[in-house]
Design a protein around this motif. Structure first.
Motif, short mmCIF file in Angstrom:
data_model
loop_
_atom_site.label_atom_id
_atom_site.label_comp_id
_atom_site.label_asym_id
_atom_site.label_seq_id
_atom_site.Cartn_x
_atom_site.Cartn_y
_atom_site.Cartn_z
N LEU A 112 0.82 -1.02 -0.10
CA LEU A 112 -0.15 0.12 -0.04
C LEU A 112 0.94 1.45 -0.06
O LEU A 112 0.30 2.23 -0.67
N ASN A 113 1.94 1.41 0.76
CA ASN A 113 2.98 2.50 0.63
C ASN A 113 3.38 2.66 -0.61
O ASN A 113 3.52 3.79 -0.92
N GLN A 114 3.63 1.66 -1.22
CA GLN A 114 4.42 1.70 -2.61
C GLN A 114 3.20 2.24 -3.53
O GLN A 114 3.50 3.17 -4.47
N MET A 115 1.95 1.73 -3.45
CA MET A 115 1.05 2.02 -4.38
C MET A 115 0.77 3.49 -4.15
O MET A 115 0.68 4.27 -5.14
N TYR A 116 0.54 4.16 -3.00
CA TYR A 116 0.31 5.49 -2.74
C TYR A 116 1.25 6.30 -3.11
O TYR A 116 0.93 7.61 -3.48
N ALA A 117 2.59 6.06 -2.73
CA ALA A 117 3.56 6.69 -3.40
C ALA A 117 3.78 6.85 -4.88
O ALA A 117 4.03 7.94 -5.47
N GLN A 118 3.71 5.67 -5.40
CA GLN A 118 3.76 5.64 -6.97
C GLN A 118 2.81 6.34 -7.79
O GLN A 118 2.59 6.72 -8.94
N TYR A 119 1.28 5.94 -7.06
CA TYR A 119 0.11 6.35 -7.79
C TYR A 119 -0.81 7.21 -6.89
O TYR A 119 -1.55 6.55 -6.04
N PRO A 120 -0.44 8.23 -6.62
CA PRO A 120 -1.37 9.29 -5.51
C PRO A 120 -2.83 9.13 -5.77
O PRO A 120 -3.48 9.13 -4.74
N GLY A 121 -3.19 8.97 -7.03
CA GLY A 121 -4.53 8.71 -7.43
C GLY A 121 -5.47 7.95 -6.63
O GLY A 121 -6.49 7.75 -6.31
N THR A 122 -4.66 6.55 -6.08
CA THR A 122 -5.20 5.64 -5.30
C THR A 122 -5.60 5.88 -3.93
O THR A 122 -6.61 5.27 -3.25
N SER A 123 -5.14 7.12 -3.49
CA SER A 123 -5.43 7.61 -2.07
C SER A 123 -6.88 7.94 -2.11
O SER A 123 -7.70 7.84 -1.02
N THR A 124 -7.37 8.57 -3.30
CA THR A 124 -8.75 8.95 -3.57
C THR A 124 -9.59 7.73 -3.46
O THR A 124 -10.66 7.81 -3.04
N LEU A 125 -9.05 6.54 -4.23
CA LEU A 125 -10.01 5.60 -4.43
C LEU A 125 -10.20 5.04 -2.95
O LEU A 125 -11.40 4.63 -2.46
N ARG A 126 -9.26 4.95 -2.16
CA ARG A 126 -9.20 4.16 -0.85
C ARG A 126 -10.02 5.01 0.13
O ARG A 126 -10.99 4.60 0.92
N ALA A 127 -10.24 6.37 -0.09
CA ALA A 127 -11.11 7.10 0.63
C ALA A 127 -12.59 7.05 0.43
O ALA A 127 -13.35 7.01 1.23
N LYS A 128 -12.77 6.74 -1.00
CA LYS A 128 -14.23 6.50 -1.25
C LYS A 128 -14.53 5.00 -1.33
O LYS A 128 -15.89 4.73 -1.39
N SER A 129 -13.71 4.27 -1.02
CA SER A 129 -14.04 2.67 -0.94
C SER A 129 -14.58 2.16 0.41
O SER A 129 -14.23 2.84 1.31
N THR A 130 -15.38 1.22 0.40
CA THR A 130 -15.75 0.74 1.64
C THR A 130 -15.01 -0.18 2.02
O THR A 130 -15.04 -0.84 3.16
N GLY A 131 -14.02 -0.81 1.23
CA GLY A 131 -12.87 -2.00 1.71
C GLY A 131 -12.03 -2.04 0.51
O GLY A 131 -12.49 -1.81 -0.51
N MET A 132 -10.83 -2.73 0.67
CA MET A 132 -9.65 -3.16 -0.14
C MET A 132 -9.40 -4.51 0.07
O MET A 132 -8.87 -4.83 1.36
N LEU A 133 -9.20 -5.28 -0.81
CA LEU A 133 -8.56 -6.56 -0.86
C LEU A 133 -7.09 -6.31 -1.46
O LEU A 133 -7.02 -6.04 -2.52
N VAL A 134 -6.00 -6.40 -0.85
CA VAL A 134 -4.76 -6.07 -1.16
C VAL A 134 -3.86 -7.75 -1.31
O VAL A 134 -3.73 -8.33 -0.44
#
Length: 185
Positions: A42-64
Motif C-alpha cells: 500500500l505504501n508503494q502504491m500510494y507513493a507511485q500512484y497518488p490517485g489511489t489515495s482518493t480511491l481508498r477514501a471512497k471505497s468501503t474496503g480493499m483486498l490487497v
C-alpha cells in the motif's frame, strides 16, 4: 505388507513435511507476515500512484494482494495471499488462484488491489465461499510513470482493480477467472 507400511510411512512423512512447509499452522506468524507485506504494498502504491489515495477514501474496503506469481507453458496458473481491509484494519485473509490455458509461455509477478466501491459489492464478496473476478470489475492498470486517476467509467464501477509492480516475461495481467478464497494464515 512390510512394503506397504514403509510406503505409507513415507507418504505420511512427506505429507506432514509439505503441510509444515506451508507455514499455515496454528500459532504461526503467517498473518503478521501478510499484514507487513500488505502495508509495504500500500505504501508503494500510494507513493507511485497518488490517485489511489482518493480511491481508498471512497471505497468501503480493499483486498490487497501484495505478490501474485503467475507462470505458464501452454497451461498456466497463479497464486498469492493477501488481506481484506476495512477502515484500514485487516478483517480477513484471502488467497487468490487462477488457472489458464492457451498460447502462453513465461512467468511474472505483480501486486493488485481490489477497491470495493459499494457496500453491496463488499458484502457479496465477503458472503461468497469462493468469489471469482469477472465482468463486474473495472480495471485501472497504470503503466510506466503515468498517474492513475479515477475517471467517469471507473468511478461508477462497484469494484475497481489496480494492478501494478509487474515484473517478468509475460505481457499484461488480468484478473478474469481469478478465484479468491478466505484462508486462515
Amino acid at each position: 505388507m512390510n512394503n506397504f507400511s514403509r510406503r505409507g510411512f513415507a507418504l505420511a512423512l512427506g505429507a506432514t513435511s509439505l503441510t509444515a512447509a506451508c507455514a499455515n499452522g496454528v500459532g504461526s506468524n503467517g498473518g503478521a507476515r501478510i499484514d507487513a507485506r500488505v502495508d509495504s504494498t500500500l505504501n508503494q502504491m500510494y507513493a507511485q500512484y497518488p490517485g489511489t489515495s482518493t480511491l481508498r477514501a471512497k471505497s468501503t474496503g480493499m483486498l490487497v494482494m501484495p505478490l501474485v506469481t503467475e507462470a505458464g507453458l501452454g497451461l498456466g496458473g497463479a497464486y498469492g495471499r493477501g488481506a481484506l481491509r476495512i477502515n484500514d484494519v485487516t478483517v480477513d485473509y484471502y488467497s487468490v488462484a487462477k488457472a489458464s490455458g492457451g498460447l502462453q509461455i513465461g512467468a511474472q509477478q505483480y501486486a493488485h488491489v481490489l477497491f470495493f466501491m459499494t457496500d453491496e459489492a463488499l458484502l457479496n464478496f465477503r458472503r461468497s465461499p469462493g468469489w471469482a473476478a469477472g465482468a463486474n470489475v473495472e480495471y485501472a492498470i497504470p503503466s510506466g510513470g503515468e498517474t492513475l486517476a479515477a475517471e467517469t467509467t471507473t468511478s461508477t464501477a462497484p469494484i475497481i482493480a489496480v494492478i501494478f509492480g509487474q515484473s517478468g516475461l509475460r505481457l499484461g495481467a488480468t484478473l478474469d477467472g481469478t478465484k479468491y478464497t478466505r484462508i486462515i494464515p
